[in-house]
Write an enzyme that holds these catalytic residues in place. Structure first.
Site, PDB file in Angstrom:
ATOM      1  N   TYR A 202       0.848  -1.185   0.000  1.00  0.00           N
ATOM      2  CA  TYR A 202       0.000   0.000   0.000  1.00  0.00           C
ATOM      3  C   TYR A 202       0.884   1.235   0.000  1.00  0.00           C
ATOM      4  CZ  TYR A 202      -3.496   3.420   1.506  1.00  0.00           C
ATOM      5  OH  TYR A 202      -4.321   4.515   1.598  1.00  0.00           O
ATOM      6  N   LYS A 237     -12.616   8.310 -10.707  1.00  0.00           N
ATOM      7  CA  LYS A 237     -11.971   9.538 -11.167  1.00  0.00           C
ATOM      8  C   LYS A 237     -12.984  10.672 -11.291  1.00  0.00           C
ATOM      9  CE  LYS A 237      -8.897   6.554 -13.795  1.00  0.00           C
ATOM     10  NZ  LYS A 237      -8.611   6.001 -15.137  1.00  0.00           N
ATOM     11  N   ARG A 291      -9.724  -0.703 -23.553  1.00  0.00           N
ATOM     12  CA  ARG A 291     -10.868  -0.012 -24.156  1.00  0.00           C
ATOM     13  C   ARG A 291     -10.585   1.481 -24.204  1.00  0.00           C
ATOM     14  NH1 ARG A 291     -12.555   2.561 -19.651  1.00  0.00           N
ATOM     15  NH2 ARG A 291     -12.525   1.453 -17.677  1.00  0.00           N
TER      16      ARG A 291
END
Length: 447
Positions: A202, A237, A291
């Site tokens: 982390y 986001k 994508r």
């Protein structure tokens, strides 16, 4: 080149793809649920087909209905946009079996990168730097404790088939690990039908940096620079910009070429985005999206390259239209995702838009499928549209963004425009000094 493309999506991205098709002289087919019968892309497409009721599983995720729409209209290719079936290898396979092209990478590459463990393993083989952690799925608490002790706490437990922050938990101590492991597995099983999880180091204050790539499947691939997507809420986001204020030219070229070289080895086809956490000058691979990205317009603004156009050309068998030496970066671009949400609580705010006035002017782009009188349905994501601004440098870009946010009017529902008006005036944002935890900390201090 294709003669007719079916757009297997909705909203602003369906309209974005439709515009690219029209500029290439390709006929378009819009598909829609009954809730989207009045959508802008449906109105502008050459043909439209209703594929089911509002729930996505009965319409936009309904593969038999999409196949039937292809057969009815004679579409010879499908563009999936983002979300829905855009990273579904089975859908790509089924289309191929019916003689319809999938505008995206090969099913094999979708499968590899869709499995987070296999994606990390592949990235290592391709020379892409990765976050320290487990080599594969963690099968027991004993194994998890050993790995966590080796890489050091805190550690992040992530769903192998995951995304959007689901199945993701942080353990700060050995005592936290058992609970975090069980919770992550349960969430992963519920969200993805797969409880496999893995462990990574982390990072305390990383930035989220992603590299846009294009390949033609024949060993040719280029990178289009990076986007900084560090302003996030619950791993989603909110604000994206290119180029990142955190990188210098040397770092940009090094990580960009590393990724482009990896895509050449992989013989990747179409558009893709390789995502990293970046901290203390080091990049750590987290995933690859096979994508088109929501935030692709900021890259288009600084490069002048139509990414959707390239997707379509490559899928039709054409080579890339550019080499790496042809790509230059011009100025700075920022994208704000304007959502139909309460700007403080983020509760969804579907309903009728009574007045809609998007901003305009030099260096301004608004990607949106809404219009005055349009009803935002409650069944899908809450995106109203994307405000993208470009300037000769970041200072000019921020000034232009501030002006555009003051011009942008969306009445009848709540929107996140006030959030961005506040963010653009924050000194940390103005100076470009933020990380992936910044926004949630900022929101917590402004409750």
């Amino acid at each position: 080149m294709f003669s007719k493309i079916l757009i297997a999506n909705r909203g602003e991205i369906a309209l974005r793809v439709l515009r690219a098709c029209k500029e290439l002289g390709i006929a378009t087919v819009a598909v829609h649920s009954t809730a989207d019968a009045d959508a802008m892309h449906v109105r502008l497409a050459d043909e439209s087909v209703c594929i089911g009721p509002p729930p996505a599983r009965d319409s936009y995720l309904n593969i038999p209905s999409l196949l039937a729409a292809c057969e009815i209209t004679g579409a010879d290719a499908v563009h999936p946009g983002y979300g829905f079936l855009s990273e579904n290898a089975r859908f790509a396979d089924i289309l191929a079996a019916h003689g319809v092209a999938f505008i995206g990478p090969s099913p094999e590459h979708i499968r590899i990168m869709g499995d987070k463990i296999e994606a990390k393993r592949t990235a290592m083989q391709l020379g892409i730097p990765v976050v320290p952690g487990s080599d594969g799925a963690v099968t027991s608490e004993v194994e998890a404790r050993r790995i966590a002790a080796d890489i050091g706490y805190p550690v992040l437990i992530k769903a192998s088939a995951g995304g959007g922050g689901r199945g993701m938990k942080v353990a700060h101590t050995p005592e936290d690990l058992e609970v975090a492991l069980g919770t992550a597995r349960s969430e992963a099983k519920a969200a993805f039908g797969d409880d496999a999880v893995y462990i990574e180091k982390y990072l305390a204050k990383p930035r989220h940096i992603e590299i846009q790539v294009l390949g033609d499947g024949n060993g040719n691939a280029v990178h289009l620079g990076e986007r900084d997507c560090s302003l996030q809420r619950r791993h989603q986001k909110v604000w994206e910009e290119a180029l990142s204020p955190a990188l210098n030219e040397s770092q940009r070229q090094e990580i960009g070429e590393t990724v482009a070289a990896a895509m050449r080895k992989l013989r990747y086809s179409g558009a893709g985005t390789v995502e990293f956490l970046y901290e203390d000058g080091e990049f750590y691979f987290i995933e690859m999206n096979t994508r088109l990205q929501v935030e692709h317009p900021v890259t288009e603004m600084i490069t002048g390259i139509d990414i959707v156009n390239e997707q379509i050309r490559v899928a039709s068998g054409s080579p890339l239209s550019m080499r790496q030496s042809d790509i230059t970066f011009n100025g700075h671009a920022i994208e704000c995702r304007i959502n139909a949400e309460d700007p403080r609580t983020f509760a969804p705010s579907p309903g009728r838009i009574s007045y809609f006035h998007p901003p305009g002017g030099l260096g301004v782009r608004v990607d949106s499928g809404v219009y005055q009188g349009y009803v935002i349905p409650p069944y899908y994501d809450s995106l109203i549209g994307k405000l993208i601004v470009h300037g000769r440098n970041r200072v000019e870009c921020m000034m232009r963004l501030r002006r555009c946010l003051d011009e942008f009017v969306v009445d009848g529902i709540r929107s996140t425009i006030p959030l961005f008006r506040a963010l653009v005036d924050d000194p940390d944002i103005a100076n470009g000094v933020y990380d992936i935890h910044w926004l949630e900390n900022w929101l917590g201090s402004h409750d």
